[in-house]
Design a protein around this motif. Structure first.
Motif, short mmCIF file in Angstrom:
data_model
loop_
_atom_site.label_atom_id
_atom_site.label_comp_id
_atom_site.label_asym_id
_atom_site.label_seq_id
_atom_site.Cartn_x
_atom_site.Cartn_y
_atom_site.Cartn_z
N ALA A 1 1.16 -1.52 -0.01
CA ALA A 1 0.21 0.23 0.00
C ALA A 1 1.15 1.15 -0.41
N VAL B 1 2.42 2.27 12.42
CA VAL B 1 1.29 2.05 12.80
C VAL B 1 1.22 0.34 13.44
N TYR C 1 -6.33 -6.70 7.23
CA TYR C 1 -4.36 -6.13 7.27
C TYR C 1 -3.79 -7.32 7.88
N PHE D 1 -1.62 -7.73 10.81
CA PHE D 1 -2.59 -7.77 12.43
C PHE D 1 -1.90 -9.16 13.32
N CYS E 1 -10.28 -1.84 12.31
CA CYS E 1 -9.35 -1.48 11.09
C CYS E 1 -10.73 -0.66 10.25
N ASN F 1 -8.64 -2.52 5.40
CA ASN F 1 -8.00 -2.88 4.84
C ASN F 1 -8.58 -4.29 4.86
N ASP G 1 -6.86 1.41 14.21
CA ASP G 1 -6.21 1.46 12.80
C ASP G 1 -6.57 2.56 12.08
N ILE H 1 -5.71 4.60 9.89
CA ILE H 1 -4.08 5.39 9.12
C ILE H 1 -4.72 5.87 7.51
N SER I 1 1.44 9.09 6.66
CA SER I 1 2.31 7.95 5.55
C SER I 1 1.54 7.73 4.52
N LYS I 2 0.09 7.05 4.78
CA LYS I 2 -0.57 6.44 3.40
C LYS I 2 -1.33 7.53 2.19
#
Ligand SMILES: Cc1ncc(COP(=O)(O)O)c(C=O)c1O
Length: 399
Positions: A37, A96, A121, A124, A177, A181, A209, A211, A243-244
């Motif tokens: 990603a 993260v 994701y 995890f 999440c 994702n 999360d 993100i 970051s994403k």
């Protein structure tokens, strides 16, 4: 300033995980990588300028996030979500995933249980297992081409089972999440409230999360879990990062918001999030202060990519059905119409279609028959990838 997201810029030979590991991961150089990603777009100019400016001062020693950096996080939460957070709630972590691992470590003893909502994701899984804990799966339900949370199942996980007495559940937390994702759901307030009531009501913590929270398709809105109520705020750990959103994953910087002092102290005492990346905090501050013009254009472009991709599958590759995407740039493809085993599907994508996806089975229960496709790339690359899949699927019919 107008950004050109159509421009194809090579990322090869830049220590780039996505492009430089293609042969190692997919077995051939001519696979188009659409797995990890990150995006094949250069980041916003104000971030590049801030980094260059900082690099000019040739001291790259130990770093602290100064008040300007923390304020950038505080201001963004207020501006985007009207969530008023205190500067002391913000702690920094290289990533993260590291933060989730630290959170689990701080909340558990060996043998405790953590709930995950599979398919999810995949890092995890190791965050739970590496802390000596057990995964309890609250699988998402897939109905009418849409994913939903299974609240009845979630509630049942806290009920006494197999001779256990009431109150003896070893579930310490759920890793939420949001946006999710790989299924691309943006959970609404109602879902979050139901989830929070069950999890917090049973004495467990929500590790949220978030993100992907700024990567939303048109019409969707993000709600930070902890912003819903004081009770939720005091019983959650919210993981955010630029970051994403701004394509800065290589700068290893995320901001973790933990309003409850006891939870925050426990998190920091793990020592796992020690060390702040100088360029990461520089980029974070510039992104949050000056990155919105770029972000707005990026989101328009991603929506265009999504519309293009959905239409392409519908008209030309109807045996593969993408799940409608609400958030993230990761499209979850239902490939069960191809009638292949997971092993055959994986080989088909990389060897016949020459596209590098993450196989659905990597994401745990409910992932079988699916593939995850990253659509954050210039449209010419996206078109080429779709054409490759179309040709490979058509060849199947002949074969
Ligand atoms: C849901 C989710 N969490 C965490 C990460 C990784 O975060 P970091 O690189 O900050 O560890 C990703 C990356 O794909 C992700 O999709």
């Amino acid at each position: 300033m107008k950004y050109d997201f159509d421009q194809v810029i090579s990322r090869k030979n830049t220590n780039c995980a996505k492009w430089d590991a293609v042969k190692t991961i997919f077995g051939s150089e001519d696979v188009i990588p659409m797995w990890v990603a990150d995006m094949d777009f250069p980041t916003a100019q104000p971030i590049v300028d801030a980094l260059k400016n900082r690099a000019e001062h040739p001291f790259y020693g130990y770093t602290q996030a100064g008040p300007g950096v923390v304020k950038a996080v505080v201001d963004r939460m207020k501006r985007k979500y009207n969530w008023k957070i205190k500067p002391e709630w913000v702690v920094f972590s290289p990533g993260v995933v590291t933060a989730i691992s630290a959170a689990i470590k701080s909340l558990t003893h060996t043998g405790d249980e953590i709930i995950l909502q599979e398919p999810v994701y995949y890092p995890f899984f190791s965050c739970v297992k590496n802390n000596g804990c057990q995964i309890i799966t609250n699988q998402l339900k897939f109905k009418d081409n849409q994913y939903e949370m299974d609240f009845a199942d979630l509630e049942s996980k806290f009920k006494p089972q197999g001779g256990m007495h009431f109150g003896s559940s070893r579930i310490r937390a759920i890793v939420l999440c949001n946006p999710h994702n790989p299924v691309g759901r943006v959970w609404g307030q109602e879902d979050l409230i139901k989830l929070g009531k069950i999890v917090i009501g049973n004495g467990a913590t929500v590790i949220s999360d978030e993100i992907h929270c700024e990567l939303l398709m048109k019409g969707y809105q993000h709600t930070p879990f902890a912003s819903i109520s004081k009770e939720f705020e005091q019983n959650s750990i919210v993981c955010m990062a630029p970051s994403k959103t701004f394509n800065l994953a290589g700068l290893s910087t995320s901001s973790i918001i933990i309003p409850n002092k006891k939870l925050r102290d426990g998190f920091q005492e793990t020592g796992m999030t020690h060390g702040i990346n100088l360029f990461g905090v520089t980029a974070l501050e510039a992104a949050y202060r000056y990155g919105d013009e770029w972000l707005e254009q990026l989101l328009d472009y991603l929506q265009g990519n999504l519309d293009f991709t959905m239409k392409y599958f519908k008209e030309k590759i109807p045996r593969i059905k993408p799940v409608p995407l609400q958030g993230t740039y990761l499209l979850w493809l239902d490939c069960r119409g191809l009638g292949m085993t997971d092993k055959a599907l994986s080989s088909f994508m990389k060897e016949k279609a020459k596209v590098g996806f993450d196989d659905g089975v990597m994401f745990g229960l409910g992932g079988s028959g699916f593939e995850r496709m990253n659509i954050a790339c210039p449209r010419p690359i996206l078109r080429e990838a779709l054409q490759r899949i179309e040709i490979a699927v058509n060849n199947l019919k002949k074969g």
